[in-house]
Design a protein around this motif. Sequence first.
Motif, mmCIF file in Angstrom:
data_model
loop_
_atom_site.group_PDB
_atom_site.id
_atom_site.type_symbol
_atom_site.label_atom_id
_atom_site.label_comp_id
_atom_site.label_asym_id
_atom_site.label_seq_id
_atom_site.Cartn_x
_atom_site.Cartn_y
_atom_site.Cartn_z
ATOM 1 N N VAL A 129 0.860 -1.193 0.000
ATOM 2 C CA VAL A 129 0.000 0.000 0.000
ATOM 3 C C VAL A 129 0.893 1.238 0.000
ATOM 4 N N THR A 130 1.179 1.705 -1.188
ATOM 5 C CA THR A 130 2.183 2.742 -1.330
ATOM 6 C C THR A 130 1.907 3.639 -2.522
ATOM 7 N N GLU A 131 2.337 4.888 -2.412
ATOM 8 C CA GLU A 131 2.533 5.714 -3.591
ATOM 9 C C GLU A 131 3.909 5.363 -4.164
ATOM 10 N N PHE A 132 4.049 5.465 -5.484
ATOM 11 C CA PHE A 132 5.332 5.259 -6.138
ATOM 12 C C PHE A 132 5.929 6.615 -6.506
ATOM 13 N N HIS A 133 7.170 6.824 -6.088
ATOM 14 C CA HIS A 133 7.889 8.059 -6.406
ATOM 15 C C HIS A 133 9.226 7.684 -7.040
ATOM 16 N N THR A 134 9.570 8.337 -8.139
ATOM 17 C CA THR A 134 10.781 8.012 -8.885
ATOM 18 C C THR A 134 11.559 9.267 -9.243
ATOM 19 N N PRO A 135 12.877 9.121 -9.430
ATOM 20 C CA PRO A 135 13.711 10.258 -9.822
ATOM 21 C C PRO A 135 13.635 10.498 -11.324
ATOM 22 N N GLN A 136 14.308 11.544 -11.767
ATOM 23 C CA GLN A 136 14.312 11.898 -13.185
ATOM 24 C C GLN A 136 15.480 11.252 -13.925
ATOM 25 N N ARG A 176 6.257 29.951 2.078
ATOM 26 C CA ARG A 176 4.814 29.849 2.208
ATOM 27 C C ARG A 176 4.116 31.209 2.142
ATOM 28 N N SER A 177 4.725 32.225 2.710
ATOM 29 C CA SER A 177 4.075 33.528 2.759
ATOM 30 C C SER A 177 3.890 34.143 1.381
ATOM 31 N N LEU A 178 4.635 33.661 0.380
ATOM 32 C CA LEU A 178 4.537 34.192 -0.974
ATOM 33 C C LEU A 178 3.497 33.482 -1.827
ATOM 34 N N ARG A 179 2.953 32.371 -1.337
ATOM 35 C CA ARG A 179 2.216 31.463 -2.210
ATOM 36 C C ARG A 179 0.698 31.623 -2.253
ATOM 37 N N PRO A 180 0.040 32.243 -1.269
ATOM 38 C CA PRO A 180 -1.420 32.353 -1.364
ATOM 39 C C PRO A 180 -1.864 33.033 -2.657
ATOM 40 N N GLY A 181 -2.787 32.392 -3.362
ATOM 41 C CA GLY A 181 -3.333 32.956 -4.589
ATOM 42 C C GLY A 181 -2.442 32.805 -5.803
ATOM 43 N N LYS A 182 -1.300 32.121 -5.632
ATOM 44 C CA LYS A 182 -0.371 31.969 -6.744
ATOM 45 C C LYS A 182 -0.043 30.497 -6.975
ATOM 46 N N VAL A 183 0.555 30.232 -8.124
ATOM 47 C CA VAL A 183 1.015 28.892 -8.459
ATOM 48 C C VAL A 183 2.516 28.828 -8.228
ATOM 49 N N PHE A 184 2.918 27.968 -7.327
ATOM 50 C CA PHE A 184 4.344 27.745 -7.085
ATOM 51 C C PHE A 184 4.871 26.788 -8.149
ATOM 52 N N VAL A 185 5.835 27.245 -8.937
ATOM 53 C CA VAL A 185 6.478 26.398 -9.935
ATOM 54 C C VAL A 185 7.713 25.786 -9.281
ATOM 55 N N ASP A 186 7.560 24.553 -8.838
ATOM 56 C CA ASP A 186 8.641 23.877 -8.120
ATOM 57 C C ASP A 186 9.599 23.263 -9.133
ATOM 58 N N TRP A 187 10.754 23.876 -9.250
ATOM 59 C CA TRP A 187 11.788 23.431 -10.181
ATOM 60 C C TRP A 187 12.768 22.478 -9.517
ATOM 61 N N SER A 188 12.714 22.366 -8.190
ATOM 62 C CA SER A 188 13.756 21.658 -7.436
ATOM 63 C C SER A 188 13.683 20.146 -7.578
ATOM 64 N N GLN A 189 12.552 19.618 -8.067
ATOM 65 C CA GLN A 189 12.420 18.167 -8.159
ATOM 66 C C GLN A 189 13.304 17.554 -9.242
ATOM 67 N N ASN A 190 14.025 18.389 -9.971
ATOM 68 C CA ASN A 190 14.996 17.886 -10.942
ATOM 69 C C ASN A 190 16.340 17.542 -10.299
ATOM 70 N N ALA A 191 16.539 17.926 -9.061
ATOM 71 C CA ALA A 191 17.771 17.556 -8.360
ATOM 72 C C ALA A 191 17.874 16.049 -8.268
ATOM 73 N N ALA A 192 19.084 15.528 -8.377
ATOM 74 C CA ALA A 192 19.280 14.074 -8.420
ATOM 75 C C ALA A 192 18.711 13.379 -7.196
ATOM 76 N N ARG A 193 18.684 14.039 -6.056
ATOM 77 C CA ARG A 193 18.224 13.404 -4.819
ATOM 78 C C ARG A 193 16.703 13.429 -4.680
ATOM 79 N N LYS A 194 16.016 14.164 -5.547
ATOM 80 C CA LYS A 194 14.571 14.342 -5.417
ATOM 81 C C LYS A 194 13.805 13.322 -6.263
#
Length: 293
Positions: free
Chosen positions: A109-116, A210-228
């Motif tokens: 019973v798991t979500e699957f998460h994989t690197p790039q 977090r304080s910058l994000r209400p009402g906006k779309v956070f474009v998370d670019w960090s998930q391209n890091a090898a460890r993510k």
Amino acid sequence: MTPIAEVEGRRVALSNLEKVLYPATGFTKGELLHYYATTADALLPHLRDRPVSFLRYPDGPDGQVFFTKNVPPGTPDWVVTAQVPRSEGPARMVLVQDLASLMWAANLVTEFHTPQWLIDAPDEADRLVLDLDPGAPATVVECCEVALWLRERLAADGIEAYVKTSGSKGLHVLAAVVATPSRRVTSYAKELAVAAERAMPRLVVHLMKRSLRPGKVFVDWSQNAARKTTATPYTVRARGAPAVSAPVSWGEVEGCTAVGELVFHAGDIAGRLEAYGDLLAPLFEPGTGAVVP
């Protein structure tokens, strides 16, 4: 006695099939396993040769939820594992290479998460991902607007983009790239996020604060890091309902006008695969990888 299923010649223990994992919908563990068995042809190419991080929720999303990166205790010896470099030292992780391994893992019973990246080149990305996460009152509708801008921006650099739901509130924009150091892909993804913020300052933020994000779309670019890692296409998420991180068409993104339009649950996916096939299949076609500027 725990039922034993034979899957492609392997004996796989499948336990607690009647257990309700999602009380709001009555969705059981047996239904979860059935979903993965029937979606395997589409899902497995997205898992194959990528070390898997498991986000486990054995008692449902309302119970304990925890990440497992190392090979879980009791893993059958026929499940493929590989040594993966980490900053704190190498670790051994699971590779879900076939249907039997998928069903064994799904039984956890798991979500699957994989690197790039693929296991034979752990610091060379073959995928680019941008995670669009809306801060209330922004919704997936605003994510669609940002995704369309990113599609055009990527196209200007010769990169064809694809899109899927996150299985939560937002979207993931994906692209195939030729093998490129993860640090370079991360830098380029950040450039894209910054450019999106400059083009749409009232709609986009590229910083996680977090304080910058209400009402906006956070474009998370960090998930391209090898460890993510990122939620794998077709994984069921540990949410209130069995929502799926589902590939969608750009036409669906262009036509999205309400929050619920891009929400897909496990029961929706068979019909979508029959109608559209895997909308992310072009990511695997030879020669589709683009050069990162």
